[in-house]
Design a protein around this motif. Structure first.
Motif, PDB file in Angstrom:
ATOM      1  N   PRO A  18      39.690  60.281  19.324  1.00 57.55           N
ATOM      2  CA  PRO A  18      39.038  61.410  19.996  1.00 57.55           C
ATOM      3  C   PRO A  18      38.759  61.099  21.464  1.00 57.55           C
ATOM      4  O   PRO A  18      38.620  59.934  21.846  1.00 57.55           O
ATOM      5  CB  PRO A  18      37.738  61.574  19.213  1.00 57.55           C
ATOM      6  N   GLY A  19      38.677  62.125  22.274  1.00 57.75           N
ATOM      7  CA  GLY A  19      38.283  61.962  23.668  1.00 57.75           C
ATOM      8  C   GLY A  19      39.398  61.498  24.576  1.00 57.75           C
ATOM      9  O   GLY A  19      40.565  61.401  24.189  1.00 57.75           O
ATOM     10  N   LEU A  20      39.006  61.222  25.808  1.00 60.55           N
ATOM     11  CA  LEU A  20      39.938  60.780  26.837  1.00 60.55           C
ATOM     12  C   LEU A  20      39.628  59.352  27.242  1.00 60.55           C
ATOM     13  O   LEU A  20      38.495  58.884  27.104  1.00 60.55           O
ATOM     14  CB  LEU A  20      39.813  61.698  28.066  1.00 60.55           C
ATOM     15  N   TYR A  21      40.644  58.672  27.763  1.00 56.44           N
ATOM     16  CA  TYR A  21      40.529  57.280  28.153  1.00 56.44           C
ATOM     17  C   TYR A  21      41.111  57.076  29.539  1.00 56.44           C
ATOM     18  O   TYR A  21      42.102  57.715  29.898  1.00 56.44           O
ATOM     19  CB  TYR A  21      41.272  56.379  27.142  1.00 56.44           C
ATOM     20  N   ARG A  22      40.497  56.185  30.317  1.00 59.00           N
ATOM     21  CA  ARG A  22      41.012  55.824  31.636  1.00 59.00           C
ATOM     22  C   ARG A  22      41.805  54.530  31.483  1.00 59.00           C
ATOM     23  O   ARG A  22      41.300  53.535  30.960  1.00 59.00           O
ATOM     24  CB  ARG A  22      39.862  55.640  32.623  1.00 59.00           C
ATOM     25  N   PHE A  23      43.068  54.552  31.934  1.00 57.45           N
ATOM     26  CA  PHE A  23      43.925  53.372  31.870  1.00 57.45           C
ATOM     27  C   PHE A  23      43.315  52.259  32.704  1.00 57.45           C
ATOM     28  O   PHE A  23      42.922  52.466  33.845  1.00 57.45           O
ATOM     29  CB  PHE A  23      45.336  53.710  32.386  1.00 57.45           C
ATOM     30  N   VAL A  24      43.244  51.059  32.127  1.00 61.81           N
ATOM     31  CA  VAL A  24      42.690  49.910  32.830  1.00 61.81           C
ATOM     32  C   VAL A  24      43.802  48.926  33.183  1.00 61.81           C
ATOM     33  O   VAL A  24      43.942  48.521  34.327  1.00 61.81           O
ATOM     34  CB  VAL A  24      41.593  49.207  31.985  1.00 61.81           C
ATOM     35  N   ALA A  25      44.582  48.524  32.176  1.00 62.37           N
ATOM     36  CA  ALA A  25      45.630  47.526  32.417  1.00 62.37           C
ATOM     37  C   ALA A  25      46.638  47.517  31.278  1.00 62.37           C
ATOM     38  O   ALA A  25      46.356  47.987  30.171  1.00 62.37           O
ATOM     39  CB  ALA A  25      45.008  46.137  32.540  1.00 62.37           C
ATOM     40  N   GLN A  26      47.786  46.954  31.575  1.00 63.34           N
ATOM     41  CA  GLN A  26      48.808  46.723  30.554  1.00 63.34           C
ATOM     42  C   GLN A  26      48.423  45.425  29.849  1.00 63.34           C
ATOM     43  O   GLN A  26      47.963  44.484  30.488  1.00 63.34           O
ATOM     44  CB  GLN A  26      50.166  46.574  31.246  1.00 63.34           C
ATOM     45  N   SER A  27      48.585  45.392  28.540  1.00 66.18           N
ATOM     46  CA  SER A  27      48.330  44.141  27.818  1.00 66.18           C
ATOM     47  C   SER A  27      49.631  43.678  27.173  1.00 66.18           C
ATOM     48  O   SER A  27      50.622  44.403  27.165  1.00 66.18           O
ATOM     49  CB  SER A  27      47.244  44.341  26.751  1.00 66.18           C
ATOM     50  N   ARG A  28      49.603  42.502  26.622  1.00 68.35           N
ATOM     51  CA  ARG A  28      50.801  41.958  25.973  1.00 68.35           C
ATOM     52  C   ARG A  28      51.245  42.848  24.825  1.00 68.35           C
ATOM     53  O   ARG A  28      52.429  42.988  24.557  1.00 68.35           O
ATOM     54  CB  ARG A  28      50.476  40.540  25.476  1.00 68.35           C
ATOM     55  N   ILE A  32      45.347  48.681  27.711  1.00 68.42           N
ATOM     56  CA  ILE A  32      43.890  48.617  27.636  1.00 68.42           C
ATOM     57  C   ILE A  32      43.356  49.845  28.364  1.00 68.42           C
ATOM     58  O   ILE A  32      43.774  50.145  29.486  1.00 68.42           O
ATOM     59  CB  ILE A  32      43.349  47.330  28.280  1.00 68.42           C
ATOM     60  N   ALA A  33      42.474  50.556  27.696  1.00 68.43           N
ATOM     61  CA  ALA A  33      41.898  51.758  28.289  1.00 68.43           C
ATOM     62  C   ALA A  33      40.407  51.799  27.993  1.00 68.43           C
ATOM     63  O   ALA A  33      39.923  51.188  27.041  1.00 68.43           O
ATOM     64  CB  ALA A  33      42.590  52.996  27.734  1.00 68.43           C
ATOM     65  N   GLU A  34      39.700  52.550  28.834  1.00 67.37           N
ATOM     66  CA  GLU A  34      38.254  52.667  28.730  1.00 67.37           C
ATOM     67  C   GLU A  34      37.892  54.105  28.391  1.00 67.37           C
ATOM     68  O   GLU A  34      38.368  55.034  29.038  1.00 67.37           O
ATOM     69  CB  GLU A  34      37.668  52.275  30.085  1.00 67.37           C
ATOM     70  N   SER A  35      37.083  54.295  27.379  1.00 66.06           N
ATOM     71  CA  SER A  35      36.650  55.630  26.981  1.00 66.06           C
ATOM     72  C   SER A  35      35.856  56.274  28.108  1.00 66.06           C
ATOM     73  O   SER A  35      34.959  55.654  28.673  1.00 66.06           O
ATOM     74  CB  SER A  35      35.787  55.539  25.723  1.00 66.06           C
ATOM     75  N   LEU A  36      36.176  57.523  28.449  1.00 66.72           N
ATOM     76  CA  LEU A  36      35.389  58.236  29.454  1.00 66.72           C
ATOM     77  C   LEU A  36      33.982  58.498  28.929  1.00 66.72           C
ATOM     78  O   LEU A  36      33.022  58.492  29.682  1.00 66.72           O
ATOM     79  CB  LEU A  36      36.038  59.576  29.815  1.00 66.72           C
ATOM     80  N   ALA A  37      33.880  58.716  27.631  1.00 68.59           N
ATOM     81  CA  ALA A  37      32.601  59.082  27.031  1.00 68.59           C
ATOM     82  C   ALA A  37      31.569  57.957  27.084  1.00 68.59           C
ATOM     83  O   ALA A  37      30.434  58.170  27.476  1.00 68.59           O
ATOM     84  CB  ALA A  37      32.798  59.544  25.588  1.00 68.59           C
ATOM     85  N   GLY A  39      32.524  54.334  27.949  1.00 70.38           N
ATOM     86  CA  GLY A  39      32.936  53.135  28.677  1.00 70.38           C
ATOM     87  C   GLY A  39      33.466  52.011  27.806  1.00 70.38           C
ATOM     88  O   GLY A  39      33.831  50.953  28.303  1.00 70.38           O
ATOM     89  N   HIS A  40      33.525  52.229  26.496  1.00 73.40           N
ATOM     90  CA  HIS A  40      34.019  51.211  25.557  1.00 73.40           C
ATOM     91  C   HIS A  40      35.510  50.984  25.795  1.00 73.40           C
ATOM     92  O   HIS A  40      36.280  51.926  25.891  1.00 73.40           O
ATOM     93  CB  HIS A  40      33.765  51.676  24.124  1.00 73.40           C
ATOM     94  N   ARG A  41      35.923  49.730  25.865  1.00 71.19           N
ATOM     95  CA  ARG A  41      37.341  49.405  26.084  1.00 71.19           C
ATOM     96  C   ARG A  41      38.065  49.247  24.756  1.00 71.19           C
ATOM     97  O   ARG A  41      37.535  48.696  23.799  1.00 71.19           O
ATOM     98  CB  ARG A  41      37.484  48.126  26.895  1.00 71.19           C
ATOM     99  N   VAL A  42      39.299  49.759  24.757  1.00 70.89           N
ATOM    100  CA  VAL A  42      40.125  49.730  23.552  1.00 70.89           C
ATOM    101  C   VAL A  42      41.512  49.230  23.939  1.00 70.89           C
ATOM    102  O   VAL A  42      42.024  49.581  25.001  1.00 70.89           O
ATOM    103  CB  VAL A  42      40.253  51.156  22.946  1.00 70.89           C
ATOM    104  N   ASN A  43      42.117  48.423  23.062  1.00 75.14           N
ATOM    105  CA  ASN A  43      43.499  47.991  23.271  1.00 75.14           C
ATOM    106  C   ASN A  43      44.375  48.839  22.355  1.00 75.14           C
ATOM    107  O   ASN A  43      44.346  48.675  21.133  1.00 75.14           O
ATOM    108  CB  ASN A  43      43.651  46.503  22.948  1.00 75.14           C
ATOM    109  N   PHE A  44      45.129  49.756  22.942  1.00 73.48           N
ATOM    110  CA  PHE A  44      46.007  50.619  22.154  1.00 73.48           C
ATOM    111  C   PHE A  44      47.350  49.942  21.985  1.00 73.48           C
ATOM    112  O   PHE A  44      47.903  49.397  22.940  1.00 73.48           O
ATOM    113  CB  PHE A  44      46.208  51.972  22.846  1.00 73.48           C
TER     114      PHE A  44
END
Length: 143
Positions: A18-28, A32-37, A39-44
């Motif tokens: 759910p929600g939108l994410y701000r791209f942070v960085a490419q991972s291996r 890696i993105a940060e939830s706009l809602a 600020g929690h970081r997630v590795n997709f």
């Protein structure tokens, strides 16, 4: 304090999340993105269905309109108000698109799509900015 312009090429919608994410960085293993809602970081994972809002278009009777342009038309139609929520009555949501994008394709732009768009609009309005980076202007400025 004025918010900086939102770069829709860095804002992600991820299928199944759910929600939108701000791209942070490419991972291996993906992105890696940060939830706009919150600020929690997630590795997709790289095989996940990740789409930037810049790449999304809405069908109209004649062509396709970039989501950025749809948001701008919604902002003009709504002035300072928020869009109706996804749980608002169907007629309220449709009325917004009738006003903001009157030539939307009624056969291919479904209510479920409209609900996503109003949800994204409200999240951007609250957590980022409805003032967008224009990639064409940025490109010309760099030349």
């Amino acid at each position: 304090m004025a918010k900086e312009k939102t770069d829709l090429s860095k804002i992600l919608a991820v299928s199944g999340y759910p929600g939108l994410y701000r791209f942070v960085a490419q991972s291996r293993t993906g992105a890696i993105a940060e939830s706009l809602a919150d600020g929690h970081r997630v590795n997709f994972p790289a095989n996940g269905k990740i789409t930037t809002l810049e790449d999304i278009s809405i069908y109209t009777d004649d062509a396709e309109v970039k989501l950025r342009e749809v948001f701008e038309k919604m902002k003009k139609a709504l002035a300072t108000a928020s869009a109706p929520g996804a749980k608002a009555p169907e007629n309220e949501i449709r009325a917004l698109f009738e006003k903001a994008l009157p030539d939307y394709d009624r056969d291919r732009f479904y209510l479920s799509h409209m609900k996503k768009v109003v949800t994204w609009y409200n999240e951007l309005k609250e957590k980022a900015s409805l003032d967008f980076v224009d990639p064409e202007k940025e490109e010309k400025a760099a030349e």
